[in-house]
Design an enzyme around this catalytic site. Sequence first.
Site, PDB file in Angstrom:
ATOM      1  N   GLU A 319       8.186   8.578  -2.370  1.00  0.00           N
ATOM      2  CA  GLU A 319       6.998   8.728  -3.216  1.00  0.00           C
ATOM      3  C   GLU A 319       6.304  10.085  -3.077  1.00  0.00           C
ATOM      4  O   GLU A 319       5.082  10.143  -3.038  1.00  0.00           O
ATOM      5  CB  GLU A 319       5.982   7.613  -2.883  1.00  0.00           C
ATOM      6  CG  GLU A 319       6.527   6.220  -3.097  1.00  0.00           C
ATOM      7  CD  GLU A 319       5.581   5.124  -2.593  1.00  0.00           C
ATOM      8  OE1 GLU A 319       5.474   4.110  -3.275  1.00  0.00           O
ATOM      9  OE2 GLU A 319       4.955   5.290  -1.518  1.00  0.00           O
TER      10      GLU A 319
HETATM   11  C1  TNX Z   1       5.658   1.365  -1.273  1.00  0.00           C
HETATM   12  S1  TNX Z   1       8.379   1.652  -0.691  1.00  0.00           S
HETATM   13  C2  TNX Z   1       5.630   2.267  -0.211  1.00  0.00           C
HETATM   14  C3  TNX Z   1       4.506   2.216   0.710  1.00  0.00           C
HETATM   15  C4  TNX Z   1       3.519   1.139   0.356  1.00  0.00           C
HETATM   16  C5  TNX Z   1       4.244  -0.104  -0.110  1.00  0.00           C
HETATM   17  C6  TNX Z   1       3.354  -1.274  -0.398  1.00  0.00           C
HETATM   18  C7  TNX Z   1       7.913   2.862   0.120  1.00  0.00           C
HETATM   19  C8  TNX Z   1       8.941   3.600   0.803  1.00  0.00           C
HETATM   20  N1  TNX Z   1       6.623   3.155   0.122  1.00  0.00           N
HETATM   21  O1  TNX Z   1       3.892   3.461   0.774  1.00  0.00           O
HETATM   22  O2  TNX Z   1       2.775   0.860   1.478  1.00  0.00           O
HETATM   23  O3  TNX Z   1       4.955   0.223  -1.272  1.00  0.00           O
HETATM   24  O4  TNX Z   1       4.079  -2.432  -0.650  1.00  0.00           O
END
Ligand code: TNX
Length: 518
Positions: A319
Amino acid sequence: MRRAAVVLLALLGALTACAPVENGTAMTTTVIPAPVSQTDGEGAFTLGRDTVIGGEGEAAAVAEYFAQSLRPATGYDLPVGTSGEIQLVIGASPAPGGYTLDVEPGGIRIEADAPAGLFAGVQTLRQLLPPAAFGREPAEVDWSVASTRIEDHPRFEYRGAMLDVARHFFAVADVKKYIDDIAMLKLNYLHLHLTDDQGWRLQILSRPELTEIGASTQVDGGGGGYYTQDEYREIVEFAASRFITIVPEIDMPGHTNAALSAYPELNCDGIAPQPYEGIEVGFSSLCIGKEETYAFLEDVIGEVAALTPGPFLHLGGDESLATSDEDFLTFIARATAIGARSGKTIIGWHEMGRSAELPAGTIGQYWSFVRPQGGTAEHTLSFVEQGGRVILSPADVAYLDMKYDPTTDQGLVWANGPTSVTESYLWEPAEVIRGLSEEHILGVEAPIWTETLRTIGELEYFAFPRIVSIAELAWSAQNPGTAGARFDDFGARLASLQPRLEAEGITYYKAPDVPWRD
Ligand code: TNX
């Protein structure tokens, strides 16, 4: 004629008895995760006041763990010696990580080619004892174990849980309890998500502001916290005593507001942002074009690698929405090269697979859905093309912070809505990404993100029982039955675990899709 009758009977038995099914023969077991095979015998072994636990050399520590786990509930001394009625032996394993367990009226024997296999066998034996074995007060029960022979080994070598200690901080004692909770399920890796926008949780001696400033917050305030290096070593050692390897994650280049708030020079404009206590993602990035960023990585990665006896170092990469594509690729190539020079095998979230310049053998962690979205399958396969393997954590089935149903207090719903226990169990790791073969799957991991979770009781409530689903998918052989039959079988064994969870003091959700005993 007689032979035909035997075959017919065996066939009938296979059709009517419960799964799991091994080589076409039905097996009834209460053990969870389901073992490869179990054959029941006659009579029972009864543990008594004078029982000695035997284990020599490398088996001795596992024997001592087993004795310790049973002393409070039995009130017996259970001394550990070189030989006893319950004997742990280093010898042969049916397959890597496995063990054989023989219970006969005269004694119990667990054999494995390594202590980790003996430890898995001990977890099975704890489940064969009466549920009171998990209690902390002496119980007046008949400590009998029915005669049986179990041959068992894991499907995947990496069976993981992840704990986000960044969004909310969890004290050392909480992490230790979670370690004990997952050890029972034969999980062997705990990935600690140590850094994020809301907090930096590991002391880095060469960069004291990371924790002085970067650890002072968490989601919704109330102060943060961090592990000193000594406390972190204590966690690593405690996990090792349960044959669990800690995988530290330092997330980058996004999810870095805490670091950016502590060291202004990591920001392109040289200005430190305010600490962050919200739950948005994707707004922060280390400055890719500045050499200060890489000096920072050298310091941090050097200290984290030195604190890590295990083989893996997780460098995040998820992300990074505030980093341009070009910058992301530049950054991942440099950061993973620094990581590889520390001697560790790098793990990255699947986005890292956008880079074609990963150190050979880098492991990808897939977090999209059971039906891959966008380019996520392609990014994941890129790790395999570069000589690595894959850990599967599909968010819609393996994320333990999802609500169970719309009425669950706390938890999130973004990954295809709530996730029931049935959904957490009924998926097949080898079918998620087309072109990803069994040997390229290192394992399965269940992350728990903690934007909405503050206490160990809340963690356990969201983890149990869905983490049991993930543990069984990671350990047990693929079950060829229909979805309904597979879940019936799993549910029945989950119900056998219930009194054990209660005796151990593990908070769990009484999910309506599980046939609980009470
Ligand atoms: C996605 S999936 C994230 C996290 C969040 C989570 C909440 C991923 C690698 N990152 O930053 O905490 O969703 O479900």
